[in-house]
Design a protein around this motif. Structure first.
Motif, PDB file in Angstrom:
ATOM      1  N   VAL A  37       0.833  -1.197   0.000  1.00 55.13           N
ATOM      2  CA  VAL A  37       0.000   0.000   0.000  1.00 55.13           C
ATOM      3  C   VAL A  37       0.875   1.257   0.000  1.00 55.13           C
ATOM      4  O   VAL A  37       1.781   1.367  -0.808  1.00 55.13           O
ATOM      5  CB  VAL A  37      -1.064  -0.039   1.113  1.00 55.13           C
ATOM      6  CG1 VAL A  37      -2.125   1.020   0.892  1.00 55.13           C
ATOM      7  CG2 VAL A  37      -1.757  -1.403   1.186  1.00 55.13           C
ATOM      8  N   THR A  38       0.635   2.221   0.905  1.00 57.23           N
ATOM      9  CA  THR A  38       1.350   3.502   0.875  1.00 57.23           C
ATOM     10  C   THR A  38       1.678   3.983   2.285  1.00 57.23           C
ATOM     11  O   THR A  38       1.100   3.515   3.267  1.00 57.23           O
ATOM     12  CB  THR A  38       0.518   4.609   0.185  1.00 57.23           C
ATOM     13  OG1 THR A  38      -0.641   4.877   0.972  1.00 57.23           O
ATOM     14  CG2 THR A  38       0.114   4.220  -1.219  1.00 57.23           C
ATOM     15  N   VAL A  39       2.592   4.950   2.357  1.00 62.26           N
ATOM     16  CA  VAL A  39       2.927   5.628   3.606  1.00 62.26           C
ATOM     17  C   VAL A  39       3.427   7.024   3.240  1.00 62.26           C
ATOM     18  O   VAL A  39       3.950   7.227   2.141  1.00 62.26           O
ATOM     19  CB  VAL A  39       3.976   4.835   4.430  1.00 62.26           C
ATOM     20  CG1 VAL A  39       5.308   4.800   3.730  1.00 62.26           C
ATOM     21  CG2 VAL A  39       4.116   5.373   5.834  1.00 62.26           C
ATOM     22  N   GLU A  40       3.242   7.960   4.129  1.00 64.26           N
ATOM     23  CA  GLU A  40       3.755   9.322   3.945  1.00 64.26           C
ATOM     24  C   GLU A  40       4.943   9.493   4.881  1.00 64.26           C
ATOM     25  O   GLU A  40       4.834   9.224   6.076  1.00 64.26           O
ATOM     26  CB  GLU A  40       2.685  10.369   4.276  1.00 64.26           C
ATOM     27  CG  GLU A  40       1.345  10.137   3.606  1.00 64.26           C
ATOM     28  CD  GLU A  40       1.401  10.148   2.099  1.00 64.26           C
ATOM     29  OE1 GLU A  40       2.094  11.016   1.532  1.00 64.26           O
ATOM     30  OE2 GLU A  40       0.770   9.282   1.475  1.00 64.26           O
ATOM     31  N   LEU A  41       6.069   9.908   4.322  1.00 64.47           N
ATOM     32  CA  LEU A  41       7.275  10.147   5.099  1.00 64.47           C
ATOM     33  C   LEU A  41       7.507  11.646   5.177  1.00 64.47           C
ATOM     34  O   LEU A  41       7.639  12.312   4.153  1.00 64.47           O
ATOM     35  CB  LEU A  41       8.483   9.469   4.431  1.00 64.47           C
ATOM     36  CG  LEU A  41       9.873   9.852   4.958  1.00 64.47           C
ATOM     37  CD1 LEU A  41      10.042   9.451   6.420  1.00 64.47           C
ATOM     38  CD2 LEU A  41      10.954   9.219   4.092  1.00 64.47           C
ATOM     39  N   GLY A  42       7.540  12.167   6.380  1.00 60.65           N
ATOM     40  CA  GLY A  42       7.870  13.571   6.581  1.00 60.65           C
ATOM     41  C   GLY A  42       9.322  13.689   7.001  1.00 60.65           C
ATOM     42  O   GLY A  42       9.753  13.020   7.942  1.00 60.65           O
ATOM     43  N   MET A  50       4.991   7.755  -0.460  1.00 61.20           N
ATOM     44  CA  MET A  50       5.678   6.532  -0.850  1.00 61.20           C
ATOM     45  C   MET A  50       4.657   5.447  -1.151  1.00 61.20           C
ATOM     46  O   MET A  50       3.720   5.242  -0.384  1.00 61.20           O
ATOM     47  CB  MET A  50       6.621   6.067   0.262  1.00 61.20           C
ATOM     48  CG  MET A  50       7.750   7.023   0.554  1.00 61.20           C
ATOM     49  SD  MET A  50       8.856   6.411   1.857  1.00 61.20           S
ATOM     50  CE  MET A  50       9.602   4.995   1.022  1.00 61.20           C
ATOM     51  N   GLU A  51       4.870   4.761  -2.265  1.00 63.55           N
ATOM     52  CA  GLU A  51       4.006   3.659  -2.671  1.00 63.55           C
ATOM     53  C   GLU A  51       4.777   2.348  -2.608  1.00 63.55           C
ATOM     54  O   GLU A  51       6.003   2.344  -2.452  1.00 63.55           O
ATOM     55  CB  GLU A  51       3.491   3.911  -4.082  1.00 63.55           C
ATOM     56  CG  GLU A  51       2.634   5.153  -4.175  1.00 63.55           C
ATOM     57  CD  GLU A  51       2.059   5.366  -5.560  1.00 63.55           C
ATOM     58  OE1 GLU A  51       2.313   4.539  -6.474  1.00 63.55           O
ATOM     59  OE2 GLU A  51       1.356   6.373  -5.730  1.00 63.55           O
ATOM     60  N   VAL A  68      -0.135   7.744   7.847  1.00 66.05           N
ATOM     61  CA  VAL A  68      -0.833   6.793   6.984  1.00 66.05           C
ATOM     62  C   VAL A  68      -2.230   7.340   6.738  1.00 66.05           C
ATOM     63  O   VAL A  68      -2.978   7.583   7.684  1.00 66.05           O
ATOM     64  CB  VAL A  68      -0.911   5.399   7.645  1.00 66.05           C
ATOM     65  CG1 VAL A  68      -1.707   4.436   6.786  1.00 66.05           C
ATOM     66  CG2 VAL A  68       0.488   4.868   7.915  1.00 66.05           C
ATOM     67  N   PHE A  69      -2.547   7.569   5.470  1.00 69.96           N
ATOM     68  CA  PHE A  69      -3.862   8.106   5.114  1.00 69.96           C
ATOM     69  C   PHE A  69      -4.724   7.094   4.379  1.00 69.96           C
ATOM     70  O   PHE A  69      -5.935   7.207   4.364  1.00 69.96           O
ATOM     71  CB  PHE A  69      -3.715   9.366   4.245  1.00 69.96           C
ATOM     72  CG  PHE A  69      -3.015  10.490   4.961  1.00 69.96           C
ATOM     73  CD1 PHE A  69      -3.563  11.061   6.099  1.00 69.96           C
ATOM     74  CD2 PHE A  69      -1.809  10.974   4.506  1.00 69.96           C
ATOM     75  CE1 PHE A  69      -2.922  12.092   6.765  1.00 69.96           C
ATOM     76  CE2 PHE A  69      -1.156  12.013   5.158  1.00 69.96           C
ATOM     77  CZ  PHE A  69      -1.723  12.571   6.287  1.00 69.96           C
ATOM     78  N   GLU A  70      -4.105   6.113   3.743  1.00 71.34           N
ATOM     79  CA  GLU A  70      -4.840   5.142   2.943  1.00 71.34           C
ATOM     80  C   GLU A  70      -5.176   3.927   3.790  1.00 71.34           C
ATOM     81  O   GLU A  70      -4.317   3.396   4.502  1.00 71.34           O
ATOM     82  CB  GLU A  70      -3.991   4.726   1.736  1.00 71.34           C
ATOM     83  CG  GLU A  70      -4.762   3.936   0.717  1.00 71.34           C
ATOM     84  CD  GLU A  70      -3.956   3.708  -0.549  1.00 71.34           C
ATOM     85  OE1 GLU A  70      -4.143   2.655  -1.168  1.00 71.34           O
ATOM     86  OE2 GLU A  70      -3.147   4.590  -0.917  1.00 71.34           O
ATOM     87  N   ALA A  71      -6.428   3.489   3.709  1.00 70.50           N
ATOM     88  CA  ALA A  71      -6.847   2.301   4.451  1.00 70.50           C
ATOM     89  C   ALA A  71      -6.183   1.069   3.842  1.00 70.50           C
ATOM     90  O   ALA A  71      -5.851   1.041   2.666  1.00 70.50           O
ATOM     91  CB  ALA A  71      -8.361   2.163   4.399  1.00 70.50           C
ATOM     92  N   GLY A  72      -5.990   0.068   4.638  1.00 72.90           N
ATOM     93  CA  GLY A  72      -5.399  -1.171   4.155  1.00 72.90           C
ATOM     94  C   GLY A  72      -4.219  -1.586   5.007  1.00 72.90           C
ATOM     95  O   GLY A  72      -3.921  -0.994   6.035  1.00 72.90           O
TER      96      GLY A  72
END
Length: 115
Positions: A37-42, A50-51, A68-72
């Protein structure tokens, strides 16, 4: 609230579901590889999306966080290398940091994944 982490484990690896992690820093080099899935890195004041298949590196003592904004089942491999693993380079790593810490999966050399 900013936190400072101390690991003292040499080399450690965690493969886990990514969750929100508040701003923190540590002496370790942190390598991130998104497996699902995805994650956001600050990193400092910038946010990077990031995918699956993307790779990132955070140098020592750089403030960073995760969102993390995307479910899964957002899963990530985190590899931590403490300073004793790279003593020759550690002083230089303290002074520099990549301007863009992400390598997109399309640009990632196969040897990085194999290693």
């Amino acid at each position: 609230m900013l936190t400072y982490e101390t690991r003292n484990e040499g080399v450690s690896v965690e493969w886990k579901k990514s969750v929100h992690v508040p701003p923190h820093l540590h002496e370790d080099i942190e390598i991130i590889y998104v497996t699902d899935v995805t994650v956001e890195l600050g990193v400092t004041h910038e946010m990077y999306h990031m995918e699956k298949g993307d790779f990132a590196i955070v140098f020592p003592n750089v403030i960073h966080h995760y969102q993390v904004f995307e479910a899964g089942n957002n899963k990530v491999i985190y590899l931590f290398l403490e300073p004793s693993v790279t003593p020759v380079f550690y002083e230089k790593l303290q002074k520099y940091s990549p301007k863009y810490p992400i390598i997109k999966k399309e640009q990632l050399h196969v040897d990085i994944l194999n290693s």
